[in-house]
Design an enzyme around this catalytic site. Structure first.
Site, PDB file in Angstrom:
ATOM      1  N   GLY A 160      -2.615  15.243  -2.407  1.00 31.34           N
ATOM      2  CA  GLY A 160      -1.910  15.012  -3.661  1.00 31.34           C
ATOM      3  C   GLY A 160      -0.467  14.650  -3.372  1.00 31.34           C
ATOM      4  CE  LYS A 182       4.574  19.427   0.944  1.00 30.75           C
ATOM      5  NZ  LYS A 182       5.012  18.665   2.138  1.00 30.75           N
ATOM      6  CB  ALA A 195       5.187   5.902   7.108  1.00 26.94           C
ATOM      7  CB  ALA A 238     -11.156  18.731   6.280  1.00 27.34           C
ATOM      8  CB  CYS A 271       4.825   9.923  -1.300  1.00 26.18           C
ATOM      9  SG  CYS A 271       6.528  10.343  -1.702  1.00 26.18           S
ATOM     10  CG  PHE A 272       0.110  10.698   0.914  1.00 26.49           C
ATOM     11  CD1 PHE A 272       1.287  10.317   1.541  1.00 26.49           C
ATOM     12  CD2 PHE A 272      -0.633  11.708   1.483  1.00 26.49           C
ATOM     13  CE1 PHE A 272       1.719  10.929   2.715  1.00 26.49           C
ATOM     14  CE2 PHE A 272      -0.218  12.333   2.654  1.00 26.49           C
ATOM     15  CZ  PHE A 272       0.955  11.936   3.265  1.00 26.49           C
ATOM     16  CG  LEU A 319      14.424  13.654   3.073  1.00 21.01           C
ATOM     17  CD1 LEU A 319      15.432  14.048   2.004  1.00 21.01           C
ATOM     18  CD2 LEU A 319      14.829  14.205   4.417  1.00 21.01           C
ATOM     19  CB  VAL A 329     -10.201  20.245  -2.306  1.00 22.02           C
ATOM     20  CG1 VAL A 329      -8.758  20.406  -2.739  1.00 22.02           C
ATOM     21  CG2 VAL A 329     -11.077  19.914  -3.489  1.00 22.02           C
ATOM     22  NE  ARG A 373      -7.612   7.129  23.072  1.00 24.37           N
ATOM     23  CZ  ARG A 373      -8.892   6.740  23.115  1.00 24.37           C
ATOM     24  NH1 ARG A 373      -9.181   5.470  23.335  1.00 24.37           N
ATOM     25  NH2 ARG A 373      -9.865   7.607  22.934  1.00 24.37           N
TER      26      ARG A 373
END
Length: 305
Positions: free
Chosen positions: A112, A178, A62, A107, A115-116, A2, A109, A99
């Site tokens: 955030g 975001k 992922a 792109a 998770c990442f 999610l 700035v 591919r």
């Protein structure tokens, strides 16, 4: 799997459902029972069953791969600015390659969210514990480049504003990491605002979903030398983008809220200090239209020759 802002749709129409379990008769039975629940609305070919380690690693992988794409396109944005290429055109051309595909090639700035960065650093830690230092360094570079992108954007702003932003009013539009969420965890705006404050700028922040209390909490979190009392000498919270921009020397777009595309920039321009600058850190504004109004526009991933 999610994502904030699209969680309900992700639940109703998932790309896949991943169920990890122990490779025992009881484990297989539990996986099948859970799969039967999801089969009530998810096609069976989208329900994946794996062993426990595979499911854990798939989740980390992922997010790490998506963050890698973002850091890659952000690295290319620096080259675009130096050469005169347009990062949107480069991303579009690459995205048409079957591919590669077009998603997560926007792109910005910097990425955030909760998770990442966390999941990449989890991979770094795991690699180090497994005595794989080269692998750890590879994934750590994704995070390092994300931090570099933020610092590079700040440096470009300071250089453009005649090498100083001391006592200049900077309108920061967006504070969430975001659009369509009030989540500020690891938001690029936090880093930018802290750097502006350290350079003695006067910062005015507007975000349609993030509260004033949350903004000051993020800017005064443990390890930061500024107290909320000290911050309020340099930082104000606006109730609208128009209020934030009034008497500003520069506008900095840090979150891709749709409302920022639709603002009356002619009205905003009239109430800003001149020359009036806009720094688009999210590639959402019509630069040519803004230039025709009188703005000096700097867009991430585009040269300003």
């Amino acid at each position: 799997f999610l994502a904030e802002g699209t969680a309900i749709n992700d639940l109703l129409h998932p790309d896949r459902v991943l169920i990890g379990g122990l490779q025992t008769p009881e484990g297989y039975k539990a996986q099948q029972a859970l799969a039967e629940i999801y089969e009530q609305w998810v096609p069976r070919d989208k329900i994946i069953t794996t062993n426990l380690w595979s499911s854990e690693l798939s989740k980390l992988a992922a997010n790490a791969l998506l963050a890698h794409r973002l850091s890659s396109i952000n690295a290319l944005s620096a080259i675009c600015e130096a050469t005169g290429a347009d990062i949107d055109e480069v991303a579009y051309a690459c995205g048409r390659d079957s591919r590669i595909g077009p998603r997560f090639l926007k792109a910005s700035v910097g990425f955030g969210g909760s998770c990442f960065q966390k999941d990449i650093l989890n991979l770094v830690y795991l690699s180090e514990q497994l005595n794989l230092p080269e692998i750890a360094a590879y994934w750590k570079q994704v995070v390092d480049l994300n931090e570099y992108q933020k610092k590079r954007f700040v440096s470009r702003i300071i250089k453009t504003l005649f090498n100083t932003i001391t006592n200049k009013r900077i309108a920061v539009l967006g504070f969430a990491f975001k659009k369509d969420t009030g989540d500020t965890r690891e938001s690029a705006a936090i880093t930018l605002c802290k750097d502006f404050i350290q350079e003695n700028a006067r910062v005015c922040i507007y975000d349609p979903k993030v509260s004033e209390q949350q903004i000051f909490l993020d800017l005064s979190e443990p390890g930061v030398t500024y107290s909320v009392k000290d911050l309020k000498k340099r930082v104000t919270i606006a109730r609208s983008a128009y209020e934030a921009s009034e008497n500003a020397d520069a506008i900095v777009i840090t979150t891709e809220w749709d409302e920022f595309k639709e603002l009356d920039y002619e009205s905003i321009y009239k109430k800003m200090n001149k020359p009036a600058f806009i720094f688009d850190g999210r590639l959402i504004l019509d630069a040519e239209k803004l230039k025709s109004i009188g703005f000096r526009v700097h867009t991430i991933g585009r040269a300003n020759f």
